[in-house]
Design a protein around this motif. Structure first.
Motif, mmCIF file in Angstrom:
data_model
loop_
_atom_site.group_PDB
_atom_site.id
_atom_site.type_symbol
_atom_site.label_atom_id
_atom_site.label_comp_id
_atom_site.label_asym_id
_atom_site.label_seq_id
_atom_site.Cartn_x
_atom_site.Cartn_y
_atom_site.Cartn_z
ATOM 1 N N LEU A 88 -6.704 16.321 9.115
ATOM 2 C CA LEU A 88 -5.285 16.361 9.462
ATOM 3 C C LEU A 88 -5.014 15.342 10.569
ATOM 4 N N VAL A 89 -3.765 14.882 10.658
ATOM 5 C CA VAL A 89 -3.367 13.961 11.720
ATOM 6 C C VAL A 89 -2.972 14.795 12.928
ATOM 7 N N GLU A 90 -3.797 14.765 13.965
ATOM 8 C CA GLU A 90 -3.683 15.731 15.063
ATOM 9 C C GLU A 90 -2.411 15.587 15.889
ATOM 10 N N ASN A 91 -1.892 14.381 16.023
ATOM 11 C CA ASN A 91 -0.707 14.196 16.865
ATOM 12 C C ASN A 91 0.606 14.332 16.090
ATOM 13 N N LYS A 92 0.502 14.737 14.822
ATOM 14 C CA LYS A 92 1.682 15.017 14.005
ATOM 15 C C LYS A 92 1.854 16.530 13.874
ATOM 16 N N THR A 93 3.063 16.953 13.532
ATOM 17 C CA THR A 93 3.313 18.377 13.339
ATOM 18 C C THR A 93 2.746 18.844 12.000
ATOM 19 N N VAL A 94 2.703 20.148 11.851
ATOM 20 C CA VAL A 94 2.279 20.730 10.576
ATOM 21 C C VAL A 94 3.183 20.222 9.457
ATOM 22 N N LYS A 95 4.478 20.247 9.695
ATOM 23 C CA LYS A 95 5.434 19.791 8.681
ATOM 24 C C LYS A 95 5.201 18.333 8.306
ATOM 25 N N GLU A 96 4.974 17.496 9.303
ATOM 26 C CA GLU A 96 4.750 16.072 9.034
ATOM 27 C C GLU A 96 3.479 15.868 8.215
ATOM 28 N N ASP A 122 5.263 30.434 11.016
ATOM 29 C CA ASP A 122 5.822 30.173 12.347
ATOM 30 C C ASP A 122 5.244 28.911 13.006
ATOM 31 N N LYS A 123 4.386 28.184 12.301
ATOM 32 C CA LYS A 123 3.729 27.002 12.876
ATOM 33 C C LYS A 123 4.295 25.692 12.343
ATOM 34 N N LEU A 124 5.401 25.733 11.639
ATOM 35 C CA LEU A 124 5.943 24.572 10.936
ATOM 36 C C LEU A 124 6.073 23.340 11.832
ATOM 37 N N ASN A 125 6.586 23.521 13.034
ATOM 38 C CA ASN A 125 6.872 22.387 13.918
ATOM 39 C C ASN A 125 5.869 22.226 15.051
ATOM 40 N N LYS A 126 4.733 22.894 14.930
ATOM 41 C CA LYS A 126 3.683 22.777 15.935
ATOM 42 C C LYS A 126 2.826 21.535 15.656
ATOM 43 N N LYS A 127 2.420 20.865 16.735
ATOM 44 C CA LYS A 127 1.481 19.756 16.577
ATOM 45 C C LYS A 127 0.114 20.308 16.183
ATOM 46 N N ILE A 128 -0.584 19.570 15.343
ATOM 47 C CA ILE A 128 -1.875 20.024 14.838
ATOM 48 C C ILE A 128 -2.862 20.312 15.968
#
Length: 202
Positions: A88-96, A122-128
């Motif tokens: 996963l791209v760690e500095n992107k959000t879950v949605k991204e 509930d994690k949609l907009n959290k950064k990875i």
């Protein structure tokens, strides 16, 4: 069906596989097992067309996946990959992260539905990077729900997780199998081996 026909593979002139023949039926749950260095991950990567073979052929539903012209179709519509490091791209959000797949695949499953399925609505907009290892692996699993794939190749998917999170991840993988997907998983864990229908010792 996955057919491995007379496949050979060497590293620096050291043979790893010689004239290997193996079949995995559609809908099977297969475990690759064996000591470190025996070729479990290499074999998985060859089936995933990530690692080239020296000789022979690997067919997936009669599609020769060594041929470059077949690989785009294979990657886009048949194959799903699950890694120990989550990919996963760690500095992107879950949605991204999930949007990368959603735009490409258009499977009919929404990002929200996929996250609900793995318990991360509930994690949609959290950064990875803010998520635990178990949560990151569940995001990776939700990505496979969005992606069109009949085959899931999982390389030590619980290797970096504690026992509780490993159990959650294994349950989700098992659900994929009950949906009719073919699952091939590499593991050295004796308990996890028992989750498969067939164990192939290398």
């Amino acid at each position: 069906m996955i057919e491995i026909n007379n496949v050979s593979k060497s590293f620096e002139d050291k043979p790893l596989f010689a004239n290997l023949n193996l079949k995995v039926e559609k809908g099977e749950f297969v475990i690759f097992s064996g000591p470190s260095g025996c070729g479990k991950t290499t074999l998985l990567n060859m089936i995933g067309a990530i690692e080239p073979i020296d000789n022979g052929e690997i067919l997936v539903d009669n599609l020769n996946i060594q041929k470059r012209k077949n690989q785009l179709h294979y990657f886009k519509f048949k194959l799903g990959l699950l890694f120990q490091n989550f990919a996963l791209v760690e500095n992107k959000t879950v949605k991204e992260n999930l949007n990368f797949v959603r735009k490409e695949c258009r499977s009919g499953v929404s990002i929200e539905q996929a996250l609900e399925w793995v318990g991360l609505a509930d994690k949609l907009n959290k950064k990875i990077y803010t998520l635990s290892g178990g949560e990151q692996q569940r995001v990776a699993l939700s990505r496979l729900m969005i992606k069109k794939c009949d085959i899931i190749l999982a390389d030590e998917p619980t290797g970096s997780l504690d026992s509780k999170n490993a159990e959650v991840v294994l349950d989700i993988i098992k659900q994929f199998h009950t949906q009719g997907k073919t699952v091939i998983m590499v593991t050295h864990d004796e308990e996890i081996k028992m989750r498969g229908e067939r164990i192939i010792h290398l």
